[in-house]
Write an enzyme that holds these catalytic residues in place. Structure first.
Site, mmCIF file in Angstrom:
data_model
loop_
_atom_site.group_PDB
_atom_site.id
_atom_site.type_symbol
_atom_site.label_atom_id
_atom_site.label_comp_id
_atom_site.label_asym_id
_atom_site.label_seq_id
_atom_site.Cartn_x
_atom_site.Cartn_y
_atom_site.Cartn_z
ATOM 1 C CB ILE A 131 30.749 26.159 8.931
ATOM 2 C CG1 ILE A 131 31.246 26.750 10.253
ATOM 3 C CG2 ILE A 131 30.571 27.229 7.869
ATOM 4 C CD1 ILE A 131 31.812 25.732 11.196
ATOM 5 N N GLY A 137 20.656 35.893 17.128
ATOM 6 C CA GLY A 137 21.052 37.024 17.953
ATOM 7 C C GLY A 137 22.539 37.241 18.042
ATOM 8 C CB ALA A 138 25.309 35.624 18.391
ATOM 9 N N GLY A 139 25.653 37.329 15.204
ATOM 10 C CA GLY A 139 26.288 37.151 13.904
ATOM 11 C C GLY A 139 27.789 37.244 14.049
ATOM 12 C CB SER A 140 30.175 40.034 13.487
ATOM 13 O OG SER A 140 30.027 40.108 12.081
ATOM 14 C CD GLU A 251 33.957 32.273 6.708
ATOM 15 O OE1 GLU A 251 32.942 32.953 6.476
ATOM 16 O OE2 GLU A 251 34.078 31.539 7.716
ATOM 17 C CD GLN A 288 41.367 61.304 -20.726
ATOM 18 O OE1 GLN A 288 40.738 62.358 -20.656
ATOM 19 N NE2 GLN A 288 42.689 61.251 -20.755
ATOM 20 C CD GLU A 376 30.536 48.114 9.103
ATOM 21 O OE1 GLU A 376 30.004 48.867 8.259
ATOM 22 O OE2 GLU A 376 30.447 46.865 9.022
#
Length: 386
Positions: A131, A137-140, A251, A288, A376
């Site tokens: 995919i 320059g453009a992830g999320s 996903e 413990q 985020e």
């Protein structure tokens, strides 16, 4: 060897329990003994895809008439969990990107001719999918996409680049997002295309040397006046952003499954280690604080798994799950960091040595707070729906 098992959900029917057992056996016998070599070479043999495809596990959610299993979202969860229990995140990611994140676009939106052409080979593992959405320059920020597809008399011409593409080097079927309306702003005017590997306009410009997931090949791709026929358009023109967002929900569900399986394996290894490791005259397990730390991360891992199965059930019921899968992606990926680093800490110096499973899982885990939507960004998706 300890087997850390969560409470088995009643959601799994006999078929899904059979899938779970067979994939677990495959992972134990066909992945674990060989995957260190794949980590070193940076690729997974095609035979692994073929074997899983022959077993029917690469197309479980795709239409039966094209070689799939016609199953629901729970099948993806079971597959992701059991592959990730191998402790090799790169293998699990490459296989699930193929089965659940790329070829699924064709299964859901392809024309009958596209399904007939691509799905039988994909379900059988003869061809591998990738995919291609993320750009340098453009992830999320998917709406910031710059790759262009221009309509011509013969079809389309594609120009641009994609980066961090799993199966990008050794894939065969590329699902590519591109902007088809230069006047449209933001998320509008994006369309999806099917690109075959042998297209002369497709170039693999770089294979990345990664911090983790080293057995999965990850590439940067360049499209140079890549000519496509009219029927390469996948679904409706201009609906690409909607298609991407829709597939992101699945996903992120699969990420929850990968987290669940990895947590279980890390906890198994660590319980075994602290029961055997002697310190101050007794096993670490007798301390413990050690038991409490493991109980704490096991509790969080169980919560991630419960949310994963709840999201799968909602998807199978046709409900809107954007809020819930965004919670799952954020909470699951961040919980995994806590689990694997707690387990590494309890392994002491041996947990820091390359080649030990917990060290590898700690490296592999890091990408999951970034890929598929950074934590985020996921929290913003949740906040919008509060």
């Amino acid at each position: 060897m300890t087997e850390f098992e969560f409470l088995e959900p009643d959601l799994l029917d006999e078929d899904l329990r059979m899938v779970r057992d067979q994939v677990r056996r495959f992972s134990r016998e066909r992945i674990v003994p060989f995957a260190d070599e794949w980590e070193a070479t940076g690729e997974i043999p095609r035979s692994v895809f073929l074997e899983l495809g022959q077993m029917g596990f690469l197309g479980m959610r795709h239409p039966v008439e094209y070689g799939g299993g016609g199953m629901g979202a729970l099948a993806s969860v079971v597959l992701g969990e059991e592959l990730s229990r191998s402790g090799y995140g790169g293998v699990a990611s490459a296989l699930t990107v193929h089965s659940d994140m790329s070829i699924s676009h064709i299964a859901h939106r392809g024309s009958p001719a596209q399904k007939q052409r691509y799905l039988p080979d994909a379900c059988a593992g003869r061809k591998v999918g990738a995919i291609c959405v993320t750009e340098p320059g453009a992830g999320s920020d998917v709406a910031g996409m710059r790759t262009r597809a221009v309509r011509t008399a013969e079809g389309w011409v594609l120009n641009g680049s994609k980066t961090f593409i799993t199966n990008g080097v050794h894939g065969d079927i590329y699902i590519v997002a591109a902007r088809t309306d230069p006047e449209a702003k933001g998320s509008r005017g994006i369309s999806m295309f099917i690109v075959d590997k042998d297209n002369p306009g497709l170039k693999v410009t770089r294979k990345f040397d990664k911090h983790g997931w080293r057995s999965s090949d990850t590439a940067e791709l360049f499209f140079d006046d890549l000519a496509l026929p009219p029927d390469a358009l996948l679904g409706e023109e201009g609906k690409g952003f909607y298609y991407i967002m829709s597939t992101f929900q699945n996903e992120r569900l699969v990420v929850g499954a990968l987290v669940s399986g990895t947590c279980a394996r890390a906890i198994e290894l660590t319980v075994d280690y602290v029961r055997q490791r002697q310190a101050f005259g007794k096993p670490l397990w007798d301390q413990q604080v050690v038991r409490n730390k493991l109980a704490w991360v096991a509790s969080k891992a169980a919560a991630v798994r419960a949310l994963t199965y709840q999201c799968a059930l909602m998807i199978d019921q046709g409900k809107d799950t954007v809020r819930e899968v965004s919670m799952l992606k954020a909470f699951g990926a961040e919980t995994l960091q806590e689990v694997v680093h707690t387990c590494l800490q309890l392994h002491g110096g041996s947990g820091y040595i390359i080649g030990t499973p917990v060290e590898r899982m700690a490296r592999d885990a890091r990408i999951l707070t970034i890929g598929g939507g950074a934590t985020e960004v996921m929290l913003e998706e949740v906040a919008k729906r509060m």
